[in-house]
Design an enzyme around this catalytic site. Structure first.
Site: not given
Length: 401
Positions: A100, A206
């Site tokens: 991410c 995330c």
């Protein structure tokens, strides 16, 4: 006046990061990334993205900075979610947080920020950035080099999650809270009366909010029943005397070789709903009782759909002293330190977040890089990232193959 766009996640760390930048005289803009649409797999009451985006907006309002939301769920699905399914299907265990940062926060998000005229992008990570000039002996020129340093708070250091960043990404990144400890950050937020001051740290993927991983995986990877096999610690292959090696590389290849487990090597002790839901070193979710010590996953076979386990956290099937990273999945944050074939480097390395750093030697070979640890490591897991450091600087990383 330099413009900085802060990724406001609705947590305390990014809130304080935004405040510190404003104090330092930057023009600060808060941007919330929406990465997720599907609420069916989030645990509804626990911090769905809506609450987070609201908190981020309240913080921006309090700090008197402009705020907007960007929807990156399409890119997130493509680059993170699809990749995760693909990796789990292959029997590997990906790390979505590292991805991410590389693919979303410091790529898609960074491009948006730079298009909005930002000079820098800032996040609430506990890590620091260094800048120095390095001379080129050949032509006498020098260039700026960026280093990624561990956060000052040993307990919260998040440099590992940024182990895939490049020089170009680091050049545009700021980590305002890197010199602070978590309690100091909370104290600042409390003093400012920010809505995020006492908010718990987010768990889960995330920016998705709390997702139950097995349920999330079950959407794509259909459950299929298989057996759980327990391998005894006395098995011959754990106790063979290692052969004499012609070369260092031959020894490293031997140390990284996987044991080819067979059902007949142990006894069937239970059933499971899909080998691809399990990962090496895992203890929870096996639901097998009656053993003296708890069972740990020592290997999964997604082709035959079998989970191999061993009793206790000291089972020999959990330990290995070396791992391999292919050239395609090898990354140097410090490009200037890249090893050439046959070169070695003594480093400190970790194979998962929060693990203490362990002494290791890197060996560069034609098709990749061996990482040989001084002490055998438990549950070296394919698909996870290994990151290596010189002192408190993270200099490179790679995917364990």
């Amino acid at each position: 006046m330099k413009r900085v766009i802060v990724g406001l996640s609705g947590g305390v760390d990014s809130s304080v990061a935004a405040y510190l930048l404003k104090e330092q005289g930057y023009e600060v803009i808060g941007l919330f990334m929406k990465n997720w649409h599907d609420d069916s797999v989030t645990i509804s009451d626990e911090c769905p993205w809506l609450d987070d985006s609201n908190d981020a907006m309240l913080v921006a309002d309090k700090l008197g900075i402009p705020f907007q939301t960007v929807d990156l769920s399409e890119q997130y699905k493509e680059r993170i979610v699809d990749y995760m399914f693909d990796e789990y299907q292959k029997g590997r265990t990906p790390n979505p947080d590292v991805l991410c940062n590389r693919e979303i926060k410091f790529d898609v998000f960074m491009k948006i920020a730079l298009d909005l005229g930002a000079d820098y992008v800032a996040t609430g990570h506990y890590c620091r950035k260094g800048i120095f000039n390095k001379g080129n002996e050949q032509d006498g020129s020098s260039k700026e080099i960026y280093s990624l340093l561990a956060g000052a708070d040993n307990n919260k250091d998040q440099s590992y999650f940024l182990c895939q960043l490049s020089q170009a990404q680091l050049s545009k990144a700021l980590f305002p809270i890197g010199e602070l400890t978590k309690p100091q950050v909370r104290k600042i937020a409390t003093k400012l009366d920010l809505v995020t001051a006492d908010k718990k740290d987010s768990q889960g993927l995330c920016f998705i909010g709390k997702v139950r991983l097995p349920e999330f995986l079950q959407q794509k990877l259909k459950p299929k029943e298989g057996v759980i096999v327990e391998i005894p610690a006395e098995q011959d292959y754990y106790h063979t005397i290692s052969p004499n090696f012609e070369s260092n590389v031959e020894e490293l290849q031997y140390l990284t070789k996987k044991i080819d487990y067979k059902i007949s090597d142990g006894k069937i002790v239970g059933k499971h709903q899909g080998a691809h839901y399990f990962t090496k070193g895992q203890r929870k979710g096996l639901a097998v009782g009656g053993t003296i010590e708890p069972l740990f996953v020592i290997d999964t076979d997604v082709v035959e759909n079998v989970i191999y386990t061993g009793q206790g956290k000291n089972h020999p099937g959990l330990f290995k002293s070396a791992l391999f990273v292919t050239n395609e999945e090898l990354h140097w944050v410090r490009e200037d330190l890249t090893l050439k074939v046959d070169e070695t480097m003594v480093v400190k390395a970790r194979i998962r977040y929060r693990q203490t750093l362990e002494i290791a030697t890197l060996h560069k070979v034609d098709n990749g890089l061996f990482v040989a640890f001084e002490n055998a490591q438990s549950a070296i897991t394919e698909g996870q990232f290994v990151a290596w450091y010189l002192d408190d600087e993270l200099v490179g990383s790679g995917v364990i193959s």
